[in-house]
Design an enzyme around this catalytic site. Structure first.
Site, PDB file in Angstrom:
ATOM      1  N   LEU A 173      -3.304   2.355   5.955  1.00  0.00           N
ATOM      2  CA  LEU A 173      -2.466   2.270   4.757  1.00  0.00           C
ATOM      3  C   LEU A 173      -2.420   3.648   4.118  1.00  0.00           C
ATOM      4  O   LEU A 173      -3.393   4.409   4.187  1.00  0.00           O
ATOM      5  CB  LEU A 173      -3.044   1.264   3.753  1.00  0.00           C
ATOM      6  CG  LEU A 173      -3.009  -0.219   4.123  1.00  0.00           C
ATOM      7  CD1 LEU A 173      -3.670  -1.046   3.023  1.00  0.00           C
ATOM      8  CD2 LEU A 173      -1.587  -0.704   4.365  1.00  0.00           C
ATOM      9  N   ASP A 174      -1.294   3.960   3.478  1.00  0.00           N
ATOM     10  CA  ASP A 174      -1.187   5.216   2.725  1.00  0.00           C
ATOM     11  C   ASP A 174      -2.291   5.298   1.680  1.00  0.00           C
ATOM     12  O   ASP A 174      -2.795   4.264   1.204  1.00  0.00           O
ATOM     13  CB  ASP A 174       0.161   5.293   1.986  1.00  0.00           C
ATOM     14  CG  ASP A 174       1.342   5.431   2.926  1.00  0.00           C
ATOM     15  OD1 ASP A 174       1.132   5.739   4.103  1.00  0.00           O
ATOM     16  OD2 ASP A 174       2.477   5.213   2.460  1.00  0.00           O
ATOM     17  N   ARG A 175      -2.606   6.503   1.280  1.00  0.00           N
ATOM     18  CA  ARG A 175      -3.630   6.709   0.254  1.00  0.00           C
ATOM     19  C   ARG A 175      -3.362   5.874  -0.997  1.00  0.00           C
ATOM     20  O   ARG A 175      -4.276   5.253  -1.553  1.00  0.00           O
ATOM     21  CB  ARG A 175      -3.686   8.193  -0.120  1.00  0.00           C
ATOM     22  CG  ARG A 175      -4.683   8.505  -1.222  1.00  0.00           C
ATOM     23  CD  ARG A 175      -4.628   9.959  -1.613  1.00  0.00           C
ATOM     24  NE  ARG A 175      -5.597  10.259  -2.653  1.00  0.00           N
ATOM     25  CZ  ARG A 175      -5.764  11.459  -3.194  1.00  0.00           C
ATOM     26  NH1 ARG A 175      -5.022  12.482  -2.794  1.00  0.00           N
ATOM     27  NH2 ARG A 175      -6.663  11.655  -4.140  1.00  0.00           N
TER      28      ARG A 175
ATOM     29  N   THR B 140      -1.501   3.183  -1.326  1.00  0.00           N
ATOM     30  CA  THR B 140      -1.223   1.766  -1.072  1.00  0.00           C
ATOM     31  C   THR B 140      -2.558   1.046  -0.951  1.00  0.00           C
ATOM     32  O   THR B 140      -3.430   1.470  -0.190  1.00  0.00           O
ATOM     33  CB  THR B 140      -0.410   1.573   0.223  1.00  0.00           C
ATOM     34  OG1 THR B 140       0.835   2.277   0.109  1.00  0.00           O
ATOM     35  CG2 THR B 140      -0.133   0.100   0.478  1.00  0.00           C
TER      36      THR B 140
END
Length: 309
Positions: free
Chosen positions: A140-142, A144
């Site tokens: 997951l993105d930082r 998110t």
């Protein structure tokens, strides 16, 4: 499928549907064991039938027999363990699902980095006597938050990786987007590629990789003029949800990179709320809900809406 752990070994009771299969077929066709791991299992005699190492091609199995595979052998730790509290959503001998908070990277990008989810899970493994490096199945993105799936051994990561590639792992997100979304549900099928004018940003591009995002409205908040939506992906491109929602005119709240208005949280309003998949060994369906907490823009009741729709 009936399974149990015996020390460093995984024991499987042969089911009726495997009756007459060779050991080689089980390894290659039923489990899709990658070539390098197949070679290790074979040469180091890490697979036995009824306690005996057998010829893989010549030996057929019968229902009720016991197949054992040495998957839990200790492995060197390849990441620095860091004491960071983690929210464990699901765990068994093979898998771990952790609820990643906003602002944390999934894995280190530099050797000296030690504040990521992988570092935290490595510490968790160490404290629980599990000698292995965490293997994340997806990221997951930082900024998110939400559920991240880890495998605890090489066979599990291989099998889950195959499921991910075949799109058999269902990831469901919730997001706040600007405005009242219309229509209330739909599918965005537009390829995504890199933005030549920005090092980080992605864009819809006919020369990009295929990407499909389905969405549906869960709740409209008139006071904020914002829609809470459910999203599911049939691909996993970088920034896919953010790019697609911006493309149709409904950028995520706080997602300034893709045209969203700045909000108090300072990041995009996106949460990986649910994971659903078939367990690679027991073959049971596993469903995990990751409840937001702390200062998240999302509330537990937002996740519960997924179960009502």
């Amino acid at each position: 499928m009936k399974t149990r752990r015996l020390g460093e070994w995984l024991e499987i009771t042969i089911p009726m549907k495997w009756e007459g299969f060779t050991i080689e077929r089980i390894m290659k066709k039923e489990w899709n064991v990658p070539r390098k791991l197949l070679h290790k299992f074979r040469t180091e005699k890490m697979v036995t039938l009824n306690g005996v190492s057998k010829h893989w091609k010549q030996t057929t199995v019968q229902s009720g027999e016991t197949l054992r595979v040495r998957v839990f052998e200790p492995q060197p730790l390849q990441v620095t363990p860091s004491y960071i509290d983690i929210d464990v959503v699901y765990e068994d001998d093979h898998l771990l699902v952790v609820n990643k908070p906003v602002g944390m990277f999934t894995h280190p990008s530099q050797p000296e980095q030690s504040d990521t989810l992988v570092n935290a899970v490595a510490f968790y493994f160490q404290m629980n006597g599990f000698e292995a490096s965490p293997k994340y199945v997806h990221r997951l993105d930082r900024d998110t938050s939400g559920a991240v799936l880890f495998a605890k051994h090489d066979l599990a990561i291989a099998m889950l990786g195959e499921q991910l590639k075949k799109r058999d792992i269902q990831r469901t997100y919730i997001a706040w987007v600007e405005g009242k979304i219309k229509p209330s549900h739909g599918t965005i099928n537009e390829p995504i590629g890199k933005d030549r004018h920005h090092a980080v940003r992605r864009r819809v591009s006919q020369g990009g990789q295929e990407a499909e995002t389905s969405y549906s409205l869960l709740h409209y908040e008139s006071a904020e003029n914002a829609s809470l939506i459910k999203l599911q992906l049939k691909s996993g491109r970088t920034h896919q949800i953010r790019v697609h929602m911006s493309y149709i005119g409904y950028p995520l709240l706080g997602d300034e990179l893709y045209g969203g208005k700045k909000n108090l949280s300072g990041h995009q309003a996106l949460h990986g709320a649910k994971l659903a998949f078939i367990h690679p060994f027991t073959e049971e369906k596993v469903e995990c809900l990751a409840m937001p907490g702390g200062t998240s823009i999302f509330k537990p009741e937002h996740v519960r809406l997924l179960e009502q729709r």
